[in-house]
Design an enzyme around this catalytic site. Structure first.
Site, PDB file in Angstrom:
ATOM      1  N   GLY A 244      16.003   1.291  14.159  1.00 29.34           N
ATOM      2  CA  GLY A 244      15.248   2.115  14.835  1.00 29.34           C
ATOM      3  C   GLY A 244      15.940   3.660  15.034  1.00 29.34           C
ATOM      4  O   GLY A 244      15.264   4.564  15.274  1.00 29.34           O
ATOM      5  N   GLU A 281      19.605  -4.161  13.613  1.00 29.21           N
ATOM      6  CA  GLU A 281      18.780  -4.347  12.240  1.00 29.21           C
ATOM      7  C   GLU A 281      18.402  -3.088  11.844  1.00 29.21           C
ATOM      8  O   GLU A 281      17.224  -2.724  11.673  1.00 29.21           O
ATOM      9  CB  GLU A 281      17.534  -5.165  12.761  1.00 29.21           C
ATOM     10  CG  GLU A 281      17.456  -6.528  13.341  1.00 29.21           C
ATOM     11  CD  GLU A 281      16.199  -6.962  13.959  1.00 29.21           C
ATOM     12  OE1 GLU A 281      15.183  -6.341  13.953  1.00 29.21           O
ATOM     13  OE2 GLU A 281      16.216  -8.210  14.079  1.00 29.21           O
ATOM     14  N   CYS A 350      -6.340  11.980  -6.413  1.00 28.46           N
ATOM     15  CA  CYS A 350      -7.686  12.651  -5.926  1.00 28.46           C
ATOM     16  C   CYS A 350      -7.980  12.370  -4.448  1.00 28.46           C
ATOM     17  O   CYS A 350      -8.859  11.470  -4.122  1.00 28.46           O
ATOM     18  CB  CYS A 350      -8.701  12.154  -6.839  1.00 28.46           C
ATOM     19  SG  CYS A 350      -8.364  12.369  -8.429  1.00 28.46           S
ATOM     20  N   GLU A 351      -7.036  12.756  -3.521  1.00 33.73           N
ATOM     21  CA  GLU A 351      -7.271  12.767  -2.102  1.00 33.73           C
ATOM     22  C   GLU A 351      -6.775  14.102  -1.508  1.00 33.73           C
ATOM     23  O   GLU A 351      -5.863  14.361  -1.926  1.00 33.73           O
ATOM     24  CB  GLU A 351      -6.512  11.684  -1.521  1.00 33.73           C
ATOM     25  CG  GLU A 351      -6.554  10.236  -2.169  1.00 33.73           C
ATOM     26  CD  GLU A 351      -7.635   9.554  -1.269  1.00 33.73           C
ATOM     27  OE1 GLU A 351      -8.253  10.035  -0.189  1.00 33.73           O
ATOM     28  OE2 GLU A 351      -8.075   8.515  -1.646  1.00 33.73           O
TER      29      GLU A 351
HETATM   30  C1  LIG Z   1      11.187  -1.974  10.591  1.00 38.37           C
HETATM   31  C2  LIG Z   1      11.950  -2.843  11.383  1.00 38.37           C
HETATM   32  C3  LIG Z   1      13.555  -2.454  11.573  1.00 38.37           C
HETATM   33  C4  LIG Z   1      14.013  -1.253  10.929  1.00 38.37           C
HETATM   34  O1  LIG Z   1      13.420  -0.349  11.536  1.00 38.37           O
HETATM   35  P1  LIG Z   1      14.199   1.215  11.277  1.00 38.37           P
HETATM   36  O2  LIG Z   1      13.322   2.267  11.998  1.00 38.37           O
HETATM   37  O3  LIG Z   1      13.860   1.598   9.747  1.00 38.37           O
HETATM   38  O4  LIG Z   1      15.655   1.310  11.442  1.00 38.37           O
HETATM   39  C5  LIG Z   1      14.064  -3.401  12.340  1.00 38.37           C
HETATM   40  N1  LIG Z   1      13.669  -4.602  12.968  1.00 38.37           N
HETATM   41  C6  LIG Z   1      12.374  -4.971  12.811  1.00 38.37           C
HETATM   42  C7  LIG Z   1      11.674  -6.074  13.515  1.00 38.37           C
HETATM   43  C8  LIG Z   1      11.458  -3.922  12.050  1.00 38.37           C
HETATM   44  O5  LIG Z   1      10.217  -4.243  11.936  1.00 38.37           O
END
Ligand SMILES: *Cc1c(COP(=O)(O)O)cnc(C)c1O
Length: 422
Positions: A244, A281, A350-351
């Protein structure tokens, strides 16, 4: 001069370079639309996470949905990175890129029985389970295979990530995760199930976060739960704090990964959880600023109220502006001596939603190449074939070397699976 957020993108004279490759030349050689990525930029972004976590048990799992091209996955796998997947397709893809299933965590609210079986057979490190019914099915599938599924529960900490509603995932009323109030009860249930081995706890509160505070709030809520779960006699090995972290598209000033992690670790240590394995992640923050999308100016269409700059890239190549009204930088690959004019940069689809940038000051002429910046994340990965447009080609640069990592899709490939009726 480097450009915002992208240390490997710089202008030399009039020309824009990614590492030591001139972008206008790549556009001519490979055609447009063309995605170009800097491998050094991806590795630097990963190194910031690795550095911040050095000396303690950790695993960085690249959220591959941000950019799942094989050479990108291979780059991260070779650097020791793990992966966060959200489908059976992503599992197959990441294994094809040379990753080890033992470094893969499986997220997502709608895992199917087939996907669960594939992931158990491959031997993924952990399932991030998002509901009680998913937990029950996973246990059943694992028992059928004679194994126990390693599990973290994804808990919804109910914190406001302060980001766009479509990319905010940690508030009540959101489809993701198990509600904080229910988490302890679901852990107790998980600990009783024959096909489940509880391993850790997981959260992910949203995307493109530019402040540390929501991460710290979520961490505190998760640590409260960890303490309650362990008091109930259930051991948790790892804390998965999700992804995130945001990047700079325009004037955002997100913390660096080092800064963010230093603050999170300080809180983890202060609360006596320093021995746990930490999992992150990250998706966007590993690849977003590493990529550009190159496009050619087809026509200029000045008008009474708006001037349109029509380019050969469109919403099918890069969905972010149409889908999230995202602002992305747009600059010429080669600057020209002419007064800038205000243009809406739009594609051929076309949008009316098919725009890439609105009201941009640009000195351009047909045939010029433009670079759309920070396009490495959620660009190619979200591309579609709308309007029977083949998906763009992709190039990875390493210093002076540029490698075509995906050739452009042909129209014939787009209808190859289709059949005429009698
Ligand atoms: C999309 C997602 C991420 C990565 O999010 P970013 O904003 O790209 O860092 C990590 N964990 C899960 C479960 C996600 O769905």
């Amino acid at each position: 001069m480097t450009l915002p957020g992208a240390p490997h993108l710089a202008r030399r004279g009039r020309d824009l370079y990614l590492e030591d490759c001139q972008l206008a030349t790549l556009a001519q050689q490979h055609g447009t639309p063309l995605y170009v990525y800097s491998q050094a930029s991806m590795l630097d972004a990963l190194a910031a996470y690795q550095r911040a976590l050095a000396g303690r048990p950790h695993l960085i799992c690249y959220a591959m949905k941000a950019n799942s091209s094989l050479a990108v996955l291979q780059t991260f796998a070779r650097a020791g990175c793990g992966f966060d997947i959200v489908s059976g397709g992503e599992l197959q893809r990441v294994l094809a890129a040379g990753a080890s299933a033992s470094k893969v965590v499986f997220s997502g609210v709608g895992k199917t029985r087939t996907e669960m079986r594939q992931a158990l057979e491959a031997g993924v490190r952990c399932f991030n389970v998002e509901s009680e019914s998913e937990l029950a099915l996973l246990s059943q599938v694992a028992v059928e295979l004679g194994v126990r599924a390693p599990v973290s529960l994804r808990v919804n900490p109910d914190v406001d990530a302060g980001t766009h509603p479509y990319i905010s995932t940690g508030l009540k009323g959101n489809k993701f995760g198990i509600a904080h109030e229910q988490a302890l009860a679901v852990y107790r249930h998980a600990a009783q199930l024959p096909g489940i081995a509880v391993r850790g706890i997981d959260c992910h509160i949203g995307s493109q976060l530019t402040e540390v505070a929501p991460f710290l709030d979520a961490l505190d809520r998760i640590l409260d739960l960890v303490e309650a779960i362990e008091a109930a006699g259930i051991t948790l090995h790892h804390l998965d704090l999700g992804g995130g972290l945001g990047i700079t598209y325009t004037d955002e000033t997100p913390p660096s990964a080092d800064e963010l992690i230093a603050q999170l670790l300080a809180r983890i240590d202060a609360r006596g959880h320093g021995h746990r394995e930490i999992v992150f992640e990250p998706g966007r923050s590993l690849v977003g600023n590493a990529g550009v999308l190159l496009t050619e100016v087809l026509y200029l269409k000045p008008g009474e109220t708006k001037n349109f700059c029509i380019v050969d890239a469109a919403m099918n190549d890069l969905m972010r502006p149409a889908m999230y009204e995202a602002w992305m930088g747009i600059v010429p690959c080669t600057e020209r001596d002419a007064p800038a004019v205000t243009w809406d940069v739009v594609g051929p689809v076309c949008e009316s939603g098919d725009w890439l940038g609105r009201e941009r000051e640009l000195a351009v002429a047909p045939g010029d190449h433009l670079a759309i910046l920070s396009a490495g994340a959620y660009g190619m990965a979200m591309a579609s074939n709308y309007n029977t447009r083949g998906r763009a080609a992709e190039v990875m640069v390493r210093g002076h070397q540029a490698t075509l990592i995906r050739r452009r899709e042909s129209a014939a490939e787009l209808y190859a699976n289709e059949r005429l009726i009698d």
